[in-house]
Design a protein around this motif. Structure first.
Motif, short mmCIF file in Angstrom:
data_model
loop_
_atom_site.label_atom_id
_atom_site.label_comp_id
_atom_site.label_asym_id
_atom_site.label_seq_id
_atom_site.Cartn_x
_atom_site.Cartn_y
_atom_site.Cartn_z
N GLY A 19 -5.04 -48.23 17.47
CA GLY A 19 -3.18 -48.06 17.26
C GLY A 19 -2.87 -47.79 16.50
O GLY A 19 -1.75 -48.56 17.31
N LYS A 20 -2.98 -48.04 15.53
CA LYS A 20 -1.88 -48.14 13.91
C LYS A 20 -1.04 -47.15 14.63
O LYS A 20 0.41 -47.90 14.18
N SER A 21 -0.94 -46.01 14.97
CA SER A 21 0.50 -45.87 14.64
C SER A 21 1.00 -45.57 16.42
O SER A 21 3.03 -45.88 15.62
N ASP A 37 2.39 -42.59 8.10
CA ASP A 37 1.52 -42.16 8.19
C ASP A 37 0.61 -42.09 7.17
O ASP A 37 0.48 -40.57 7.02
N THR A 38 0.34 -42.40 6.49
CA THR A 38 -0.90 -41.92 5.65
C THR A 38 -1.82 -40.93 5.99
O THR A 38 -2.61 -39.89 5.24
N GLY A 39 -2.69 -41.05 7.37
CA GLY A 39 -3.74 -40.15 7.74
C GLY A 39 -2.75 -39.04 7.97
O GLY A 39 -4.21 -38.00 7.55
N ALA A 40 -1.60 -39.15 7.86
CA ALA A 40 -1.59 -37.26 8.50
C ALA A 40 -1.43 -36.76 7.44
O ALA A 40 -1.87 -35.55 7.06
N MET A 41 -1.10 -37.47 5.80
CA MET A 41 -1.54 -37.22 4.89
C MET A 41 -2.42 -36.13 3.92
O MET A 41 -3.06 -35.20 3.90
N PHE A 42 -3.43 -37.33 4.63
CA PHE A 42 -5.11 -36.99 4.33
C PHE A 42 -5.79 -35.90 5.42
O PHE A 42 -6.47 -34.87 4.74
N ARG A 43 -4.75 -35.83 6.60
CA ARG A 43 -5.31 -34.59 7.55
C ARG A 43 -4.60 -33.35 6.45
O ARG A 43 -5.60 -31.99 7.01
N ALA A 44 -3.75 -33.28 6.49
CA ALA A 44 -3.13 -32.12 5.89
C ALA A 44 -3.37 -30.95 4.65
O ALA A 44 -3.66 -30.53 4.78
N ALA A 103 -13.37 -33.34 9.81
CA ALA A 103 -13.95 -33.04 7.97
C ALA A 103 -12.66 -33.97 7.12
O ALA A 103 -12.93 -34.35 6.17
N VAL A 104 -12.29 -34.69 7.91
CA VAL A 104 -10.53 -35.37 7.06
C VAL A 104 -11.70 -36.17 6.39
O VAL A 104 -11.12 -37.10 5.69
N SER A 105 -12.42 -37.12 6.55
CA SER A 105 -13.06 -38.46 6.66
C SER A 105 -13.71 -37.93 5.05
O SER A 105 -13.75 -38.05 3.96
N PRO A 106 -15.08 -37.01 5.41
CA PRO A 106 -15.29 -36.64 3.61
C PRO A 106 -14.25 -36.25 3.03
O PRO A 106 -14.51 -36.29 1.73
N GLU A 133 1.51 -46.97 7.37
CA GLU A 133 -0.21 -46.82 8.22
C GLU A 133 -1.63 -46.22 7.83
O GLU A 133 -1.14 -45.07 6.91
N GLY A 134 -2.85 -46.99 7.63
CA GLY A 134 -3.30 -45.95 6.92
C GLY A 134 -4.48 -46.90 6.93
O GLY A 134 -5.42 -47.49 7.74
N ARG A 135 -5.90 -46.72 5.26
CA ARG A 135 -6.67 -47.79 5.38
C ARG A 135 -7.21 -48.12 4.41
O ARG A 135 -7.34 -49.29 4.52
N ASP A 136 -6.00 -48.22 3.29
CA ASP A 136 -5.90 -49.23 1.87
C ASP A 136 -4.80 -49.21 1.77
O ASP A 136 -4.18 -49.75 0.40
N ILE A 137 -3.80 -49.27 2.54
CA ILE A 137 -2.45 -49.44 1.98
C ILE A 137 -1.99 -50.48 1.30
O ILE A 137 -2.02 -51.15 0.32
N GLY A 138 -2.88 -52.31 2.18
CA GLY A 138 -2.34 -53.63 1.24
C GLY A 138 -3.02 -53.95 0.17
O GLY A 138 -2.62 -54.81 -0.37
O1 DC Z 1 -5.54 -42.39 10.62
P1 DC Z 1 -6.06 -41.03 10.53
O2 DC Z 1 -7.26 -41.75 11.55
O3 DC Z 1 -4.85 -40.14 11.37
O4 DC Z 1 -6.69 -40.55 9.53
C1 DC Z 1 -7.93 -39.78 9.21
C2 DC Z 1 -8.42 -39.89 8.44
O5 DC Z 1 -7.41 -40.36 7.02
C3 DC Z 1 -9.42 -41.44 7.88
O6 DC Z 1 -10.69 -41.05 8.98
C4 DC Z 1 -9.96 -41.41 6.92
C5 DC Z 1 -8.99 -41.13 5.81
N1 DC Z 1 -7.34 -41.95 6.09
C6 DC Z 1 -7.50 -42.16 5.10
O7 DC Z 1 -8.96 -41.97 3.77
N2 DC Z 1 -6.48 -43.43 4.26
C7 DC Z 1 -5.76 -44.15 4.93
N3 DC Z 1 -4.66 -44.45 4.15
C8 DC Z 1 -5.09 -43.35 5.65
C9 DC Z 1 -5.93 -42.06 5.58
#
Ligand code: DC
Length: 225
Positions: A19-21, A37-44, A103-106, A133-138
């Motif tokens: 529910g991050k977004s 939305d940093t996930g959107a950047m990895f997706r892009a 494909a985005v995680s690898p 929002e993301g995975r490694d922001i903090g």
């Molecule tokens: O939040 P999301 O599901 O749209 O993120 C897509 C992918 O981007 C997620 O599986 C891992 C990667 N991601 C990341 O590695 N680091 C972030 N700060 C944000 C996303």
């Protein structure tokens, strides 16, 4: 309502589908902050690699393509209408497709990808006034964030919500896909998904969206300047 602290950075990290977004956009709206939305950047980047025909499972090929191509990613930070472009092309819809999601995680585990986006993310965050929002922001991108949240929810709840968002996809396969992304995102060597030092853990399993937003708005109200 705009927030009294213009340099405020609110970092919202957590697992896929927690529910991050919706939460981050809601908090930004409530506090009059920008939203990234940093996930959107990895997706892009992943969308661009697929379009270029790069084998996204080959980390050397991904690294070489990113170093040579330097795709230009731009994120619009209005929480009411966030945008994302790659070299000027609007990819906001395409980055949510199944091919990118698979494909985005690898791709995100490749250090060259992370390095390119880290600079961009820090540039956008700039002087603050933003929910990120993301995975490694903090932990990595902005360890000085005044508010750090680690958002989680039970896999069953996450899969049910995500499946509803996607228009009723099969819950079991949606759950499998979420858990697979968590496994890769948490296990990678560079900037894995983790609960950052100083983060507050919010489990959203039994909370409504409004309750989660309220919790974070409360944390922001008592944040250090
Ligand atoms: O939040 P999301 O599901 O749209 O993120 C897509 C992918 O981007 C997620 O599986 C891992 C990667 N991601 C990341 O590695 N680091 C972030 N700060 C944000 C996303």
């Amino acid at each position: 309502m705009s927030h009294a602290n213009p340099s405020l950075v609110v970092a919202v990290d957590g697992t896929s589908g927690s529910g991050k977004s919706s939460t981050s956009r809601g908090v930004a709206e409530r506090l009059g902050l920008r939203y990234l939305d940093t996930g959107a950047m990895f997706r892009a980047i992943t969308w661009w690699l697929l379009r270029e025909g790069v084998d996204v499972r080959d980390s050397d090929a991904v690294a070489a393509a990113v170093d040579a191509g330097r795709p230009g990613i731009e994120s619009g930070t209005d929480p009411l209408g966030p945008t994302i472009t790659v070299d000027g092309t609007d990819v906001s819809v395409d980055i949510r497709g199944e091919d990118v999601t698979a494909a985005v995680s690898p791709v995100s585990a490749v250090p060259q990808v992370r390095a390119l986006l880290l600079d961009l993310q820090r540039e956008v965050i700039g002087g603050g006034g933003i929910v990120v929002e993301g995975r490694d922001i903090g932990s990595v991108v902005w360890p000085d964030a005044q508010v750090k949240v680690y958002l989680s929810a039970d896999p069953d709840a996450r899969a049910a919500r995500r499946s509803a968002e996607l228009g009723g996809t099969d819950v079991a396969s949606t759950q499998q896909s979420l858990l697979e992304r968590d496994r890769i995102d948490s296990g990678r060597a560079t900037a894995p998904l983790t609960m950052a030092d100083g983060a507050v853990h919010v489990d959203s399993t039994h909370l409504t969206l409004a309750e989660v937003i309220e919790t974070i708005v409360g944390l922001a109200a008592s944040a250090r300047p």
